[in-house]
Design a protein around this motif. Structure first.
Motif, PDB file in Angstrom:
ATOM      1  N   PHE A  10       0.837  -1.199   0.000  1.00 35.52           N
ATOM      2  CA  PHE A  10       0.000   0.000   0.000  1.00 35.52           C
ATOM      3  C   PHE A  10       0.874   1.252   0.000  1.00 35.52           C
ATOM      4  N   ILE A  11       0.766   2.025  -1.084  1.00 33.77           N
ATOM      5  CA  ILE A  11       1.474   3.291  -1.198  1.00 33.77           C
ATOM      6  C   ILE A  11       0.438   4.394  -1.350  1.00 33.77           C
ATOM      7  N   ALA A  12       0.516   5.399  -0.490  1.00 32.25           N
ATOM      8  CA  ALA A  12      -0.380   6.547  -0.609  1.00 32.25           C
ATOM      9  C   ALA A  12       0.116   7.433  -1.737  1.00 32.25           C
ATOM     10  N   ALA A  13      -0.738   7.685  -2.705  1.00 23.83           N
ATOM     11  CA  ALA A  13      -0.350   8.494  -3.854  1.00 23.83           C
ATOM     12  C   ALA A  13       0.044   9.899  -3.421  1.00 23.83           C
ATOM     13  N   LEU A  24      -0.973  12.909   7.012  1.00 24.10           N
ATOM     14  CA  LEU A  24      -1.461  11.796   6.202  1.00 24.10           C
ATOM     15  C   LEU A  24      -0.373  10.742   6.052  1.00 24.10           C
ATOM     16  N   VAL A  25       0.846  11.177   5.794  1.00 27.23           N
ATOM     17  CA  VAL A  25       1.972  10.252   5.687  1.00 27.23           C
ATOM     18  C   VAL A  25       2.139   9.461   6.987  1.00 27.23           C
ATOM     19  N   LEU A  34       3.068   3.026   2.978  1.00 26.07           N
ATOM     20  CA  LEU A  34       4.138   3.991   2.706  1.00 26.07           C
ATOM     21  C   LEU A  34       3.505   5.254   2.154  1.00 26.07           C
ATOM     22  N   GLY A  35       3.704   6.360   2.849  1.00 26.23           N
ATOM     23  CA  GLY A  35       3.126   7.625   2.407  1.00 26.23           C
ATOM     24  C   GLY A  35       4.075   8.419   1.527  1.00 26.23           C
ATOM     25  N   PHE A  36       3.503   9.350   0.766  1.00 30.01           N
ATOM     26  CA  PHE A  36       4.286  10.232  -0.097  1.00 30.01           C
ATOM     27  C   PHE A  36       3.911  11.678   0.149  1.00 30.01           C
ATOM     28  N   LEU A  37       4.904  12.525   0.157  1.00 27.91           N
ATOM     29  CA  LEU A  37       4.705  13.961   0.094  1.00 27.91           C
ATOM     30  C   LEU A  37       4.815  14.390  -1.363  1.00 27.91           C
ATOM     31  N   ALA A  38       4.313  15.590  -1.661  1.00 26.81           N
ATOM     32  CA  ALA A  38       4.301  16.073  -3.041  1.00 26.81           C
ATOM     33  C   ALA A  38       4.982  17.433  -3.125  1.00 26.81           C
ATOM     34  N   ALA A  39       6.002  17.523  -3.960  1.00 24.37           N
ATOM     35  CA  ALA A  39       6.738  18.779  -4.111  1.00 24.37           C
ATOM     36  C   ALA A  39       6.045  19.745  -5.068  1.00 24.37           C
ATOM     37  N   GLY A  40       5.100  19.248  -5.861  1.00 29.24           N
ATOM     38  CA  GLY A  40       4.440  20.086  -6.859  1.00 29.24           C
ATOM     39  C   GLY A  40       3.792  21.317  -6.259  1.00 29.24           C
ATOM     40  N   TYR A  41       3.995  22.457  -6.910  1.00 28.33           N
ATOM     41  CA  TYR A  41       3.430  23.764  -6.515  1.00 28.33           C
ATOM     42  C   TYR A  41       4.077  24.334  -5.260  1.00 28.33           C
ATOM     43  N   LYS A  42       5.079  23.674  -4.723  1.00 26.22           N
ATOM     44  CA  LYS A  42       5.754  24.190  -3.539  1.00 26.22           C
ATOM     45  C   LYS A  42       7.132  24.740  -3.921  1.00 26.22           C
ATOM     46  N   ARG A  55      10.362  13.724   8.907  1.00 29.12           N
ATOM     47  CA  ARG A  55      11.461  13.055   9.604  1.00 29.12           C
ATOM     48  C   ARG A  55      11.285  13.142  11.121  1.00 29.12           C
ATOM     49  N   ALA A  56      10.818  14.289  11.580  1.00 20.31           N
ATOM     50  CA  ALA A  56      10.618  14.458  13.019  1.00 20.31           C
ATOM     51  C   ALA A  56       9.537  13.529  13.552  1.00 20.31           C
ATOM     52  N   LEU A  57       8.619  13.141  12.676  1.00 21.27           N
ATOM     53  CA  LEU A  57       7.562  12.208  13.068  1.00 21.27           C
ATOM     54  C   LEU A  57       8.060  10.767  13.120  1.00 21.27           C
ATOM     55  N   GLY A  58       9.245  10.523  12.577  1.00 24.67           N
ATOM     56  CA  GLY A  58       9.835   9.188  12.614  1.00 24.67           C
ATOM     57  C   GLY A  58       9.177   8.194  11.686  1.00 24.67           C
ATOM     58  N   VAL A  59       8.679   8.673  10.534  1.00 23.69           N
ATOM     59  CA  VAL A  59       7.955   7.791   9.619  1.00 23.69           C
ATOM     60  C   VAL A  59       8.719   7.639   8.301  1.00 23.69           C
ATOM     61  N   ARG A  60       8.452   6.532   7.617  1.00 19.62           N
ATOM     62  CA  ARG A  60       8.964   6.350   6.256  1.00 19.62           C
ATOM     63  C   ARG A  60       8.109   7.176   5.302  1.00 19.62           C
ATOM     64  N   PHE A  61       8.732   7.703   4.253  1.00 26.53           N
ATOM     65  CA  PHE A  61       7.974   8.469   3.275  1.00 26.53           C
ATOM     66  C   PHE A  61       8.791   8.635   2.000  1.00 26.53           C
TER      67      PHE A  61
END
Length: 343
Positions: A10-13, A24-25, A34-42, A55-61
């Motif tokens: 399961f990968i979060a789009a 959400l991640v 496995l969650g994903f962040l999105a760089a688009g528009y940022k 990273r501070a949340l200690g999660v994979r992404f």
């Protein structure tokens, strides 16, 4: 639960525009995905700030990056004329809310080079690309930094082109997926895939890379179907849009549960790039919108912002895959756990 290249099927789009949040991640990670962040528009600074939070949340992404279309950044006279005509067509939409349309912006490459440099210098676990090929040098530099690289494709031909650059895996996106198509080659006479699983089967026969299925994976049954077709995981977005951790606009979340919306369609009306949305008045009124991403994205931005503030779903980009009716509210943790139960 079957293991995959990613340690989970399961990968979060990655959903740009603020939908994919660190919260959400975190929820996806804690439920076994496995969650994903999105760089688009940022900006690059905003992208790296979100990386720090995750990273501070200690999660994979992972992090998703848009590949700029160099042709769109320098349109010829005819293409520019079509964009100006569409700007004029949008004037009544802007007048409805008393907002002004910006002049055409044709120089936005989404800070491509700066984002790549940031991700090479401070690598994350996974980087995926959409809207085009990042180039062999970019792929190699990220891999040298210890990052797994994924390229998004929509056909056998795109998969073959992407494979030549040496990524670690491919996202195989079917046309049933919500939001923007990741297509970057013109329509080709390749095999027709009625379902996501069929598209995975076609691509699997053409390339030897691990595949991630995307499009209409709406529940555990659909997830098992694409895994049986040969995918190592599925990338799931629409099913997470309405969750409490999603950063999607509330008007968007509410529309996904509103029975007044009865269908989705592929449209260029909001951004100039083909994307699947719930059919609302804006989609119906601008069916002949030209190509022109991200120029049209910038043109419609004040209209969409005003519509969101007014709670008007008919002038908002209501991205949704064909299985949008199964998107549920509540925590993303529960959504992920339901998908993974029984695997």
């Amino acid at each position: 639960m079957p293991e995959s290249l990613f340690g989970t099927p399961f990968i979060a789009a990655p959903m740009a525009g603020g939908t994919s949040t660190p919260s959400l991640v975190q929820a996806v990670h804690e439920a076994g995905g496995l969650g994903f962040l999105a760089a688009g528009y940022k900006s690059p600074e905003a992208m790296t700030a979100e990386i720090s939070v995750a990273r501070a949340l200690g999660v994979r992404f992972g992090m998703n990056v848009f590949v700029p279309d160099r042709d769109a950044l320098s349109p010829g006279p005819e293409a520019r004329s079509r964009l100006e005509a569409y700007r004029a067509e949008l004037e009544p939409e802007a007048a409805r809310y008393g907002v002004s349309l910006p002049p055409l912006r044709l120089d936005d490459d989404d800070a491509w080079q700066q984002k790549i440099e940031a991700l090479v210098n401070d690598p994350v676990e996974v980087v995926s690309f959409a809207f085009g090929l990042p180039g062999s040098a970019v792929v190699a530099s990220l891999q040298k930094a210890g990052t797994m690289v994924i390229t998004s494709v929509t056909s056998v031909e795109e998969a073959q082109a992407a494979a030549e650059e040496g990524p670690d895996a491919l996202v195989v996106q079917h046309e049933s997926a919500g939001a923007h198509s990741t297509a970057f080659l013109p329509d080709s006479p390749g095999p027709t895939a009625i379902t996501t699983a069929e598209l995975v089967t076609h691509v699997r026969s053409a390339v030897g890379l691990p595949l991630v299925a995307a499009g209409a994976v709406v529940d555990g049954t659909a997830l098992r179907g694409v895994l049986a077709a040969g995918a190592v995981a599925a990338q799931i977005g629409t099913a997470l849009l309405r969750t409490e951790e999603s950063g999607a606009r509330q008007t968007h979340k509410d529309a996904l549960g509103d029975p007044a919306f009865t269908s989705t369609a592929i449209t260029r009306a909001f951004t100039g790039r083909a994307a699947r949305s719930l059919v609302n008045d804006f989609v119906r009124n601008h069916q002949d919108a030209p190509e022109g991403y991200p120029a049209i994205h910038h043109l419609t931005a004040p209209i969409r912002a005003a519509a969101s503030a007014a709670g008007d779903p008919h002038r908002l980009n209501l991205w949704a895959g064909t299985g949008w009716r199964q998107a549920r509210t509540g925590s993303a943790r529960d959504v992920v756990r339901e998908f993974l139960s029984g695997l």
